[in-house]
Write a protein that holds these residues in place. Sequence first.
Motif, PDB file in Angstrom:
ATOM      1  N   UNK A 233      -7.176  19.332   5.559  1.00 29.19           N
ATOM      2  CA  UNK A 233      -7.178  18.708   4.233  1.00 29.19           C
ATOM      3  C   UNK A 233      -6.992  19.745   3.138  1.00 29.19           C
ATOM      4  N   UNK A 234      -7.581  20.912   3.318  1.00 32.92           N
ATOM      5  CA  UNK A 234      -7.530  21.959   2.290  1.00 32.92           C
ATOM      6  C   UNK A 234      -6.116  22.488   2.087  1.00 32.92           C
ATOM      7  N   UNK A 235      -5.336  22.578   3.159  1.00 30.52           N
ATOM      8  CA  UNK A 235      -4.063  23.290   3.064  1.00 30.52           C
ATOM      9  C   UNK A 235      -2.839  22.385   3.135  1.00 30.52           C
ATOM     10  N   UNK A 236      -2.954  21.183   3.689  1.00 31.51           N
ATOM     11  CA  UNK A 236      -1.769  20.371   4.008  1.00 31.51           C
ATOM     12  C   UNK A 236      -1.329  19.472   2.861  1.00 31.51           C
ATOM     13  N   UNK A 237      -0.025  19.252   2.782  1.00 33.73           N
ATOM     14  CA  UNK A 237       0.542  18.246   1.879  1.00 33.73           C
ATOM     15  C   UNK A 237       0.619  16.895   2.584  1.00 33.73           C
ATOM     16  N   UNK A 238       1.084  16.925   3.836  1.00 34.17           N
ATOM     17  CA  UNK A 238       1.117  15.727   4.672  1.00 34.17           C
ATOM     18  C   UNK A 238       0.433  16.049   5.993  1.00 34.17           C
ATOM     19  N   UNK A 239      -0.061  14.997   6.664  1.00 33.33           N
ATOM     20  CA  UNK A 239      -0.811  15.185   7.906  1.00 33.33           C
ATOM     21  C   UNK A 239      -0.305  14.206   8.962  1.00 33.33           C
ATOM     22  N   UNK A 240      -0.025  14.744  10.153  1.00 35.66           N
ATOM     23  CA  UNK A 240       0.346  13.920  11.302  1.00 35.66           C
ATOM     24  C   UNK A 240      -0.809  13.924  12.288  1.00 35.66           C
TER      25      UNK A 240
ATOM     26  N   UNK B 134       0.688  11.341   3.474  1.00 31.21           N
ATOM     27  CA  UNK B 134       0.281  12.436   2.610  1.00 31.21           C
ATOM     28  C   UNK B 134      -1.239  12.549   2.657  1.00 31.21           C
ATOM     29  N   UNK B 135      -1.747  13.704   2.275  1.00 32.52           N
ATOM     30  CA  UNK B 135      -3.170  14.014   2.426  1.00 32.52           C
ATOM     31  C   UNK B 135      -4.067  12.980   1.759  1.00 32.52           C
ATOM     32  N   UNK B 136      -3.753  12.618   0.525  1.00 30.35           N
ATOM     33  CA  UNK B 136      -4.611  11.682  -0.211  1.00 30.35           C
ATOM     34  C   UNK B 136      -4.655  10.313   0.462  1.00 30.35           C
ATOM     35  N   UNK B 137      -3.492   9.811   0.866  1.00 28.02           N
ATOM     36  CA  UNK B 137      -3.438   8.490   1.495  1.00 28.02           C
ATOM     37  C   UNK B 137      -4.182   8.463   2.822  1.00 28.02           C
ATOM     38  N   UNK B 138      -4.023   9.514   3.605  1.00 31.94           N
ATOM     39  CA  UNK B 138      -4.637   9.530   4.926  1.00 31.94           C
ATOM     40  C   UNK B 138      -6.159   9.541   4.827  1.00 31.94           C
ATOM     41  N   UNK B 139      -6.696  10.352   3.931  1.00 34.47           N
ATOM     42  CA  UNK B 139      -8.148  10.459   3.829  1.00 34.47           C
ATOM     43  C   UNK B 139      -8.767   9.266   3.095  1.00 34.47           C
ATOM     44  N   UNK B 140      -8.016   8.694   2.169  1.00 30.53           N
ATOM     45  CA  UNK B 140      -8.555   7.565   1.414  1.00 30.53           C
ATOM     46  C   UNK B 140      -8.383   6.243   2.151  1.00 30.53           C
ATOM     47  N   UNK B 141      -7.254   6.080   2.858  1.00 31.43           N
ATOM     48  CA  UNK B 141      -6.951   4.795   3.505  1.00 31.43           C
ATOM     49  C   UNK B 141      -6.348   5.012   4.896  1.00 31.43           C
ATOM     50  N   UNK B 142      -7.122   5.500   5.848  1.00 29.92           N
ATOM     51  CA  UNK B 142      -6.584   5.632   7.218  1.00 29.92           C
ATOM     52  C   UNK B 142      -6.299   4.264   7.793  1.00 29.92           C
ATOM     53  N   UNK B 143      -5.132   4.100   8.411  1.00 22.54           N
ATOM     54  CA  UNK B 143      -4.746   2.785   8.924  1.00 22.54           C
ATOM     55  C   UNK B 143      -4.874   2.667  10.433  1.00 22.54           C
TER      56      UNK B 143
ATOM     57  N   UNK C 134       6.842   4.019   2.440  1.00 21.55           N
ATOM     58  CA  UNK C 134       7.601   4.563   3.559  1.00 21.55           C
ATOM     59  C   UNK C 134       7.032   5.889   4.041  1.00 21.55           C
ATOM     60  N   UNK C 135       6.273   6.576   3.172  1.00 17.04           N
ATOM     61  CA  UNK C 135       5.712   7.868   3.548  1.00 17.04           C
ATOM     62  C   UNK C 135       4.435   7.777   4.349  1.00 17.04           C
ATOM     63  N   UNK C 136       3.825   6.607   4.409  1.00 15.22           N
ATOM     64  CA  UNK C 136       2.604   6.412   5.193  1.00 15.22           C
ATOM     65  C   UNK C 136       2.938   5.485   6.345  1.00 15.22           C
ATOM     66  N   UNK C 137       2.962   6.041   7.558  1.00 14.99           N
ATOM     67  CA  UNK C 137       3.324   5.244   8.732  1.00 14.99           C
ATOM     68  C   UNK C 137       2.211   5.331   9.765  1.00 14.99           C
ATOM     69  N   UNK C 138       2.063   4.266  10.540  1.00 17.24           N
ATOM     70  CA  UNK C 138       1.063   4.230  11.604  1.00 17.24           C
ATOM     71  C   UNK C 138       1.599   3.401  12.760  1.00 17.24           C
ATOM     72  N   UNK C 139       1.232   3.799  13.978  1.00 19.30           N
ATOM     73  CA  UNK C 139       1.670   3.078  15.181  1.00 19.30           C
ATOM     74  C   UNK C 139       0.488   2.238  15.673  1.00 19.30           C
ATOM     75  N   UNK C 140       0.362   1.038  15.128  1.00 16.29           N
ATOM     76  CA  UNK C 140      -0.747   0.157  15.498  1.00 16.29           C
ATOM     77  C   UNK C 140      -0.334  -1.288  15.292  1.00 16.29           C
ATOM     78  N   UNK C 141      -0.652  -2.146  16.260  1.00 18.05           N
ATOM     79  CA  UNK C 141      -0.348  -3.577  16.124  1.00 18.05           C
ATOM     80  C   UNK C 141      -1.242  -4.240  15.083  1.00 18.05           C
ATOM     81  N   UNK C 142      -2.451  -3.702  14.888  1.00 20.50           N
ATOM     82  CA  UNK C 142      -3.401  -4.288  13.944  1.00 20.50           C
ATOM     83  C   UNK C 142      -3.973  -3.188  13.049  1.00 20.50           C
TER      84      UNK C 142
END
Length: 327
Positions: free
Chosen positions: A223-230, A242-251, A317-325
Amino acid sequence: MKETLQPLLEVKGLKKHFPFKTGLFGKMSGAVRAVDGLDFTVYRGETLGIVGESGCGKSTAGQLILQLLEPTAGEVWFEGRKMTALSEEELRKARRHMQIVFQDPFSSLNPRMRVEEIVAEPLVVHGLYKGAALRERVIELLRLVGLDAHHLSRHPHEFSGGQRQRIGIARALALNPSLIVCDEAVSALDVSIQSQILNLLKKLQKELGLTFIFIAHGLPAVKHISDRIAVMYLGKIVELADRESLFAHPRHPYTQALLSAVPIPDPTKRKERIILQGDLPNPANPPQGCSFHTRCPYAQDICRSEAPILQPQDGKSGHVAACHFPL
């Protein structure tokens, strides 16, 4: 970010399967699917973090990108060139622009070599500097990472873990690379030293225009260093944002479980820890359908039969997840 930055690295359908033999006669009986189909792009000047449990394939992915391992399938494009199609000599030249910082700063440095020799080695191998110019370049590199000329004659065992990692970073910078893969580069260091190395990497990125792939299992460092996280699970990316979306709204449920394990630096606050049931499945025999369904509290029938694909979340389009639900 995608609209303003140019792609530096493109990974398409990347796979690495390690075949294994069993039985008295060593019959080929299967393969460990360490990396099982990666697709992502890294843009110039950004840091892409890759996280996941031990055994998820993130370090193997880093080695495949640098062509330290030959992929079973897929393509790696770097600066518009297909790395997987280059000759040995072409690959040697291309590697000048792609470097790596390893996890253990002690075992990655030759204990018999002095610091001057360690940092100068890539410059000598590629015939870029000689004599006094070589020594001056080495001193310049050491100063970039917070060391100095009086360290030249010392050996790795005379330094602390953080200092040894600085030497490894100086060696990685020697050839003026565009891309540096940091493979668990701070996980072997004390927490206080981790922050120093992370701040150094950010400083170098700003000054030298570097691009990083930062591989780690510790989310605070990422989180400290990354712009985007996979987020990787069993050889595949299950979420990228992106870092903010992933930590605030993990899908993805797996991402949510990883984030729930991050401690809160406030003793007055509590958060619910999500405990995943079972262990990471055997990558030699991954589950059918969604690879996470055996540990997912939300799994349904479709999850056991059909593998989900990465899809945009929340209309982004920048926030993607592989999940049916998705959550």
